[in-house]
Each structure stands twice: as C-alpha cells, then as structure tokens.
Write a protein that holds these residues in place. Structure first.
Motif, mmCIF file in Angstrom:
data_model
loop_
_atom_site.group_PDB
_atom_site.id
_atom_site.type_symbol
_atom_site.label_atom_id
_atom_site.label_comp_id
_atom_site.label_asym_id
_atom_site.label_seq_id
_atom_site.Cartn_x
_atom_site.Cartn_y
_atom_site.Cartn_z
ATOM 1 N N PRO A 195 0.835 -1.213 0.000
ATOM 2 C CA PRO A 195 0.000 0.000 0.000
ATOM 3 C C PRO A 195 0.866 1.258 0.000
ATOM 4 O O PRO A 195 1.817 1.382 0.777
ATOM 5 C CB PRO A 195 -0.813 -0.118 1.294
ATOM 6 C CG PRO A 195 -0.854 -1.579 1.582
ATOM 7 C CD PRO A 195 0.461 -2.123 1.112
ATOM 8 N N SER A 196 0.529 2.177 -0.883
ATOM 9 C CA SER A 196 1.341 3.388 -1.039
ATOM 10 C C SER A 196 0.441 4.573 -1.293
ATOM 11 O O SER A 196 -0.698 4.435 -1.768
ATOM 12 C CB SER A 196 2.338 3.239 -2.198
ATOM 13 O OG SER A 196 3.174 2.115 -2.005
ATOM 14 N N ASN A 197 1.020 5.735 -1.004
ATOM 15 C CA ASN A 197 0.342 6.988 -1.330
ATOM 16 C C ASN A 197 0.838 7.431 -2.703
ATOM 17 O O ASN A 197 2.035 7.612 -2.923
ATOM 18 C CB ASN A 197 0.664 8.050 -0.272
ATOM 19 C CG ASN A 197 -0.229 9.261 -0.393
ATOM 20 O OD1 ASN A 197 -0.513 9.737 -1.479
ATOM 21 N ND2 ASN A 197 -0.659 9.774 0.753
ATOM 22 N N LEU A 198 -0.080 7.581 -3.654
ATOM 23 C CA LEU A 198 0.313 7.912 -5.025
ATOM 24 C C LEU A 198 1.000 9.258 -5.121
ATOM 25 O O LEU A 198 1.779 9.482 -6.058
ATOM 26 C CB LEU A 198 -0.922 7.889 -5.931
ATOM 27 C CG LEU A 198 -1.572 6.506 -6.116
ATOM 28 C CD1 LEU A 198 -2.813 6.633 -6.983
ATOM 29 C CD2 LEU A 198 -0.587 5.524 -6.732
ATOM 30 N N SER A 199 0.720 10.151 -4.167
ATOM 31 C CA SER A 199 1.373 11.467 -4.213
ATOM 32 C C SER A 199 2.886 11.326 -4.121
ATOM 33 O O SER A 199 3.641 12.100 -4.733
ATOM 34 C CB SER A 199 0.859 12.348 -3.067
ATOM 35 O OG SER A 199 -0.534 12.537 -3.172
ATOM 36 N N ALA A 200 3.345 10.312 -3.345
ATOM 37 C CA ALA A 200 4.784 10.087 -3.234
ATOM 38 C C ALA A 200 5.357 9.486 -4.519
ATOM 39 O O ALA A 200 6.558 9.620 -4.790
ATOM 40 C CB ALA A 200 5.065 9.160 -2.048
ATOM 41 N N LEU A 201 4.506 8.825 -5.306
ATOM 42 C CA LEU A 201 4.969 8.222 -6.562
ATOM 43 C C LEU A 201 5.127 9.270 -7.652
ATOM 44 O O LEU A 201 6.006 9.168 -8.517
ATOM 45 C CB LEU A 201 3.980 7.138 -7.011
ATOM 46 C CG LEU A 201 4.274 6.436 -8.332
ATOM 47 C CD1 LEU A 201 5.606 5.688 -8.268
ATOM 48 C CD2 LEU A 201 3.138 5.488 -8.692
ATOM 49 N N TRP A 202 4.250 10.285 -7.624
ATOM 50 C CA TRP A 202 4.287 11.280 -8.721
ATOM 51 C C TRP A 202 5.528 12.162 -8.636
ATOM 52 O O TRP A 202 5.967 12.684 -9.665
ATOM 53 C CB TRP A 202 3.040 12.154 -8.664
ATOM 54 C CG TRP A 202 1.718 11.429 -8.683
ATOM 55 C CD1 TRP A 202 0.589 11.809 -8.051
ATOM 56 C CD2 TRP A 202 1.400 10.218 -9.371
ATOM 57 N NE1 TRP A 202 -0.426 10.924 -8.277
ATOM 58 C CE2 TRP A 202 0.055 9.911 -9.108
ATOM 59 C CE3 TRP A 202 2.131 9.335 -10.180
ATOM 60 C CZ2 TRP A 202 -0.594 8.804 -9.609
ATOM 61 C CZ3 TRP A 202 1.486 8.215 -10.690
ATOM 62 C CH2 TRP A 202 0.145 7.947 -10.407
ATOM 63 N N THR A 203 6.115 12.339 -7.471
ATOM 64 C CA THR A 203 7.287 13.229 -7.358
ATOM 65 C C THR A 203 8.471 12.750 -8.190
ATOM 66 O O THR A 203 9.034 13.534 -8.974
ATOM 67 C CB THR A 203 7.687 13.366 -5.879
ATOM 68 O OG1 THR A 203 6.576 13.883 -5.136
ATOM 69 C CG2 THR A 203 8.876 14.301 -5.730
ATOM 70 N N PRO A 204 8.896 11.485 -8.083
ATOM 71 C CA PRO A 204 10.006 11.048 -8.957
ATOM 72 C C PRO A 204 9.630 11.039 -10.439
ATOM 73 O O PRO A 204 10.489 11.273 -11.297
ATOM 74 C CB PRO A 204 10.317 9.643 -8.452
ATOM 75 C CG PRO A 204 9.104 9.196 -7.729
ATOM 76 C CD PRO A 204 8.500 10.420 -7.140
ATOM 77 N N LEU A 205 8.355 10.782 -10.750
ATOM 78 C CA LEU A 205 7.934 10.844 -12.157
ATOM 79 C C LEU A 205 8.056 12.261 -12.691
ATOM 80 O O LEU A 205 8.446 12.468 -13.852
ATOM 81 C CB LEU A 205 6.492 10.345 -12.299
ATOM 82 C CG LEU A 205 6.282 8.819 -12.216
ATOM 83 C CD1 LEU A 205 4.822 8.489 -12.423
ATOM 84 C CD2 LEU A 205 7.142 8.096 -13.245
ATOM 85 N N GLN A 206 7.708 13.236 -11.855
ATOM 86 C CA GLN A 206 7.858 14.635 -12.284
ATOM 87 C C GLN A 206 9.312 14.941 -12.620
ATOM 88 O O GLN A 206 9.621 15.596 -13.625
ATOM 89 C CB GLN A 206 7.362 15.566 -11.174
ATOM 90 C CG GLN A 206 5.854 15.713 -11.123
ATOM 91 C CD GLN A 206 5.435 16.685 -10.034
ATOM 92 O OE1 GLN A 206 6.115 16.825 -9.028
ATOM 93 N NE2 GLN A 206 4.313 17.355 -10.248
#
Length: 804
Positions: A195-206
């Motif tokens: 389980p993860s928070n997607l907000s933390a995933l979008w930062t490295p993608l940015q």
C-alpha cells in the motif's frame, strides 16, 4: 424611360458641380438639421463626431464597427472610438449591440474578438505543439494578453479538431507526449507491491519527465498523472483498490493480507487489532466482521466463539466450587481487562449466575462467587467491630492520659500559693486593685483549675475536646465507631485467602484492592446500623439533656440580665465601664456560656450516635478560651458559626454583644430564654438583697466584706445588682458620693484605703519570714476588723442611707 433617367442624372450632376452663390455656415447647418428634426423630416438619431463637424447615424456606426472587426478579427473598443471618431460611450453601446446580434463575436476585457481570430490562434498553437509537445495555457494567455480562463474556454471546443492535443491541469499535451507519460505511469504503478500513497509516486515521475523535456520543459502537475492512473485503473490495466483518491493497495498485497489473517485466526481463534494494523488494515473490525461473521469484536482483539466456550468452562468450575477466578489468567497476554469483562458477560454460566446473584465481577476481569465473598466478609465484619471498639477505647485512654498529665501540673501552682493560703481571697482582690487588667483576667483560670481538682469525668471531657477535637472529627467520623483503614482490611483478607498476597497489596488493579473497595461500603453500613441503634437509645437522653439545660439557663440568664442593667450607671465613664463589662463577661457570662457550649457538644455527640457516658456531677462547667473554641468548631453548620461568634463576644469588651450572640445560639438550639420584666426584676433583686444581707452579717474576712457592702449599697440606693471586681471598688464607691452622707462616705473611703494598704503590705512581705512589716500588717488588719461593725451598721443599722 432610360433616356429620361440619363437626363435627370446629367442635370443632378450639373447641379452638384455648379457653385452656389450662397454658402451656409456651420451654425446654419446645425440649426437647419435641428429644424428638420423638429419637423419630423429627419426621424432617426444623429450622433456627433468628436470633432463636432460631422453627423453620423447609429446604423452607420454599427456598420463601421463591424467593418473594423471583419478586417482585424480582434479590436479594442477604445481603438474603435479613436478610429471612427465617435465618443467612447456610443461606441461601447453599439459594440454591445453588434456582439449580441452576431454569435461569432465576443466581448471580453474591453475587446471584441471574432471566432475566426480564435481559429487562427488555435492553428498557431497546434503548430507550436508539434514543435515542443506541450504548452502552458498561462504562457499562451500571457502572449495574447488575456486571461487563462478565457484561453481555456476557447481552446476546449477546438481540442481534437484545430488543436491536436490534450488539456490537463492548465497544460496542453500532444497525443504522443500523453502516450509516453501513460507508459511511465503504468510501469511505475505496476512496480508497487505494498500500500502506497500515489502522491509520493508522482514526485520522482515529475523529476523524470523534467529531465526528459530538458530545460525548456514545463513541469507536469500531479493531477495529470492522477488522471492517467484513474483511466488505466478503469481500463483494468492495473489490479488493486484506490481509497480517498490517493491510497493505492495492489491486489497482490490484499491477497497476502487475507492469507496472513486467515492463518493467524485459524491457529489462535483470535487476532489483535495491533496485528491488523501491522498488516496495513486500518479498519480492522469492519474487515474481520465481513470475513468472519461468527466472530466477536472486543476492545483490543477479535475472537472466535470457541474462546468464549473455553472461558465459560473455567468460570463454571469456579462458581461450582464457591471460589474465584481471574479471567485474564486463562486468556492470552494480548487480552485487556476490558476484553475479559466483555467475554465474562458473554459466558452462559456467568449470565445465569449474575441473574441469580451468585457471582460478582470486580475490576472487570475478576469473578468471585457470592458465597466466597460472604465467607470473607462475615469474618472481617466481626473483627471490624472489635477494631472499632478498641480504637475508640484507645482514643479515650489517650485523652485521659493527657488529662492526667495536665492534672499533675497543678501541684506546682498549689505549692506556690500555699504560703498565702490564709489570705488567698485578700491577695486576689489586692491584685485586681493594684495591677493591670491582664492580672485580673489571670486570676479566674487559677481559681478554675483549683475547682477542677477531683472532677475526673468533667476534666476528661474538657481535655478531650481541647486536645482531640480535630482528631475526633477525622478518625471518629462514624461516632464512636472508627472505620478500619484499607490496609487493615487488606491484611485481614490476606489472612483468610493467602493466595491474594501474590497479587500485591500495592497494586491498584489487584483483586485484593477491588475486594476492599467492595467490602468497605458494606462495613460502613454495618457500623452505621450499629450507630443508628445507639442513636435510638440516645434519643431519650437528648430530651433529658435539653430539659436540664433549659432549667439551668432559666435562672442564670435572668441573673445575667439583672447584672447587665447595673452597668448602665457607669456608661458616662468609659474606662470604668470597660472594667465592669469585662468582669461580668469573665464571671457570670463565662459560666452560662460554658454550660451552653458543653451541653450542646454532648447533644451533638448524641445526635451523631456517639456513646457518651452519664455525668453525675452537678458542678458548673468551667472552660478556657481554647476549649470553648474547640467545642464551637465541633458543632455542625450554623451552630458552629454562631457558637464561634459567642466565644468571640465573650472575649470582647461589651456585655450587650455577648447577650445578642448568646440569644442567637440558644434560639438556634431550640431553647427559650426568659426576658427580664419588672416583676421578675423585683423578685430577683429581693432575693439578691436578702442573700447579700446574710453574707454581710456572717462575713468574717475584712477584705471580702467591702465588696459585699458596696453591692448591698447599690441595691438600696440605685436598686441595681452590681457585680464589681476588686480593682473597680474605688470607682464604685466614688459613684456613691452624692448618694451618701459625708460620714458614711468617709467611712467607706477610709475602709477601702486601709484595705488597699493591707493588700500592698501582704504582697510586699510575700516569701519573707520574721519581717518587720508583719507588725504593720497586723495593725492594719486590727484596724479593719474594728471598722467592720461600723460598716455593717452602715448598711444594716437603723440609720438608712439617702434614697435615690
């Protein structure tokens, strides 16, 4: 016909080319136009140009505005006013009409813009997108000098047609760019297994997209990634659940969760919410109830029904054996006392036993049978009664020992005054004449202590009140029955059930502490019942006590009122008046106040169920200031307040203040105080006079005779019963100067002077032996003895003093 028209054209052209011999001025033209408007020849509105030299119709103004728009595509209303030369107000008004009549036009921020203009802009934007893949709407708005909202509103209907792009989060992206970012989001999301928070995933993608686009790239908003993720989830390209829009749980993790929960629950028949939290399941109760409908949620764990069956077997055995059980001892360590309590209430054997009142649950987890508790309580109840009696007896012994210690200190005072025992009363009178007021106040306690010798019961009660008043109010709050402390009760329980000692006497959650808390009210009620029984027995004694007190106060309070009236004779002499007031307060007033306080204290003890011994002595009660204060504080509520006011007034300087507080306390106690009327006053004065005559006739002490003679004179002359201290005899005699003849007055003053001299000589010779002053003392005493018949004749002989 055509020829005629041609002829008319030629004539009209000729007329135009011919120069008029008469020219009209601008003013004439204006007046002519106005006249034509008045006559109705010109029936439409004419507008002036800004130069004032031309007229223009509204229709022509609209045509010129429309012409400018068609030519430029986007034109400012202010620029139209300058170009056409008409006032801005008229231009704005006609511009609104032009826009409203043509759906292909819009009026925004003071500019008229046509759809053709936006089409051309959209084509330009599309060309730029092919070059850079993404453009910011804010950037376009800045270049066009319009708002971002306006640009977005005109671009949205053109997306997919004139503009081959996708609008997301204020950015325009080409389809190729969207496909590339979609692939990145898909790959990153599929790589998540917990389980993860997607907000933390979008930062490295940015950061990755920023590096891919280079320095000229525009930052990608999280909402763009989120929209792509939502679309992929909807198309089932990724498996899992999304909560609150950002909390992503992959299906592989959910499957592993369920397997772990199933494994633990099947092996242990329970699972804690803490374990569920570690597995990443936040709403544990809802999850478990949906998965195991037969389970039971508790405070900290979720259990299978077999756990209740296991606990029920243990509790049933404890009930049958008339014993007790700690349910936590048969449950896993992760169970709390609240969990144990809920499980006990779910056990069938406990439910039936509670209805039959065969068991009791203490401290949430302890189950004790009623027979087990009764066996312990019956034994402790008997010992508690014995403890109460012993503690009360010890308190009485302690107070009695203090009383004896106080009594042992008396011989020193007795020895000190033994050498002048013969002239004891003379010495005391001398001190009141010659010394300060404090010396006079000190004389009464000495006398009181001598009077108290041999009165063991009375002294014991007073010393107990003085030294142990506060202790009695705390320790003996249940009357004479002291409630055993918790430590004592704990010790007795441990003596009966030694296994309780292992639980710890200091542990606040131990079965021992809970059992004490349960038994203590029962012990208190038991002792209260015993006190109630004693109180019933005390009811008759209370009635007799109040009757006796009423009889005591009937006579003494009338005498106090009689003595108070004599003080009126000295109100004009303040210093002398204070002496008389204080003397009356410390003699007669103190006696009746002590009687009232003492009997009210006994009454209070009887009301509280205290076993008070019968007092056979009829001697008056004598208290000191601290004893009075202690008795007053021991009374309840308003009694205590009014009693303290009485004690304070007794220590004051005014008899009237004392009388007021005494009446208040007596009325509060239900006593009726008689008021001194004329008839009673005459009766009392007659009795007092008769008593004084008897004393004067039989008095053999020349010093004591003087005060009695003066008191008798005041009855005869002023009809007042005066109580005069020794130090005020001179003032009392001086007050009679105008009421006696000169020989009688001289006899009194000479006798008083000789008495003072005798007392002074006796004081000076105290402690000395074979002193030469002994002759002078003897001479002075013989003189006084020789004058005693004369003094008696003064008040008892045939020659009566002058009446007032």
């Amino acid at each position: 016909m055509d020829d005629e028209l041609l002829e008319l054209q030629r004539q009209f052209e000729f007329a135009q080319q011919v120069k008029s011999s008469v020219r009209l001025s601008d003013r004439n033209v204006v007046e002519l136009v106005q006249k034509l408007q008045e006559l109705g020849v010109i029936d439409f509105d004419l507008l002036h140009t800004v130069t004032g030299k031309e007229y223009i119709t509204q229709e022509q103004l609209r045509n010129e505005i429309a012409s400018e728009i068609n030519k430029l595509g986007r034109v400012s209303v202010i620029d139209l006013a300058d170009t056409i030369g008409v006032d801005l107000y008229h231009v704005e008004k006609q511009a609104q009409d032009v826009v409203s009549s043509d759906p292909g036009l819009m009026l925004a921020q003071g500019e008229i813009i046509s759809q053709n203009y936006w089409d051309s802009i959209a084509e330009e934007i599309n060309e730029r997108l092919q070059e850079c893949s993404q453009i910011s709407v804010a950037e376009i708005a800045g270049q066009l000098q319009v708002g971002s909202e306006l640009v977005q509103s005109v671009l949205e209907p053109r997306l997919g047609t004139l503009v081959k792009a996708r609008l997301e989060g204020g950015q325009l992206y080409t389809p190729a760019y969207v496909a590339r970012v979609t692939a990145m989001v898909r790959g990153a999301s599929r790589g998540i297994f917990v389980p993860s928070n997607l907000s933390a995933l979008w930062t490295p993608l940015q950061q990755l997209v920023q590096e891919m686009n280079g320095a000229s790239g525009v930052a990608v908003e999280n909402s763009f990634f989120q929209s792509i993720f939502n679309r992929l989830l909807k198309e089932e390209e990724m498996l899992g659940s999304l909560r609150a829009g950002t909390h992503w749980t992959p299906s592989v993790f959910a499957l592993a969760q369920k397997e772990c929960v199933d494994s633990f629950f099947s092996q242990n028949s329970y699972i804690t919410y803490e374990t569920m939290q570690k597995l990443g399941i936040s709403q544990a109760v809802q999850f478990l109830q949906s998965r195991y409908p037969d389970g039971t949620p508790l405070s900290a764990v979720f259990i299978h029904s077999s756990m209740i069956e296991m606990l029920d077997a243990s509790t049933e055995d404890a009930i049958e054996q008339n014993s007790w059980i700690d349910s936590l001892s048969v449950l896993p360590a992760s169970f709390t006392s609240q969990d144990a309590n809920k499980m006990l209430l779910l056990c069938p054997s406990v439910q039936s036993a509670l209805k039959a009142e065969k068991v009791l649950i203490l401290g949430e987890s302890y189950l004790l049978s009623s027979g087990f508790i009764k066996g312990i309580y019956d034994q402790i109840e008997k010992e508690a009664e014995a403890f109460s009696i012993q503690a009360s007896t010890a308190s009485v012994i302690d107070h009695s020992s203090k009383a004896s210690e106080s009594t042992e200190s008396l011989p020193a005072n007795t020895d000190k005054g033994s050498k002048k025992k013969k002239g004891k009363s003379v010495s005391m009178k001398k001190e009141t004449v010659e010394t300060t007021q404090d010396d006079e106040e000190e004389s009464r306690p000495k006398s009181k202590r001598n009077q108290k010798k041999g009165r063991d019961s009375s002294s014991s009660q007073k010393l107990d009140t003085k030294g142990g008043g506060k202790k009695e109010s705390v320790k003996a709050q249940e009357g004479n029955h002291v409630i055993p402390p918790d430590e004592w009760v704990m010790k007795k329980i441990v003596d009966s059930v030694p296994e309780f000692e292992d639980d710890g006497m200091e542990n606040p959650d131990s079965v021992l502490k809970h059992l004490v808390d349960h038994m203590r009210p029962m012990l208190v009620n038991s002792l209260k019942e015993r006190r109630k029984k004693i109180f019933t027995e005390n009811a008759d004694r209370m009635r007799r006590l109040m009757d006796d007190l009423q009889k005591k106060l009937d006579e003494s309070f009338l005498n106090m009122q009689l003595y108070e009236k004599a003080l009126e004779l000295f109100e004009d002499d303040q210093s002398t008046s204070v002496v008389f007031h204080r003397h009356l307060l410390r003699t007669t007033a103190a006696t009746i106040a002590d009687t009232l306080l003492h009997d009210l204290d006994i009454l209070n003890k009887l009301k509280n169920g205290t076993d008070v011994g019968d007092s056979k002595t009829q001697d008056p009660v004598l208290l000191d200031s601290s004893e009075r204060t202690a008795l007053a504080k021991n009374l309840n509520g308003s009694f205590s307040k009014k009693a303290l006011a009485l004690v304070e007034a007794l220590e004051g300087k005014r008899v009237d203040a004392f009388m007021t507080t005494f009446r208040d306390l007596a009325e509060e106690s239900g006593l009726v105080l008689k008021k001194l009327d004329k008839k009673l006053e005459r009766t009392l004065l007659h009795a007092y006079r008769k008593d004084l005559i008897s004393q004067v006739s039989s008095e053999s002490d020349p010093v004591a005779l003087l005060a009695k003679v003066v008191s008798l004179l005041y009855i005869k002359i002023h009809n007042k019963a005066l109580q005069a201290p020794g130090r005020a005899i001179a003032a009392a005699i001086s007050h009679l100067k105008d009421k006696l003849d000169e020989p009688a007055y001289k006899t009194l003053t000479d006798y008083q002077t000789a008495t003072v001299t005798l007392l002074a000589l006796m004081s000076a010779s105290s402690g000395e032996e074979h002193d030469c002053s002994s002759d002078r003392i003897l001479t002075k005493r013989e003189f006084l003895e020789s004058q005693m018949p004369i003094l008696r004749t003064l008040v008892l002989g045939d020659s009566q003093p002058q009446q007032s």
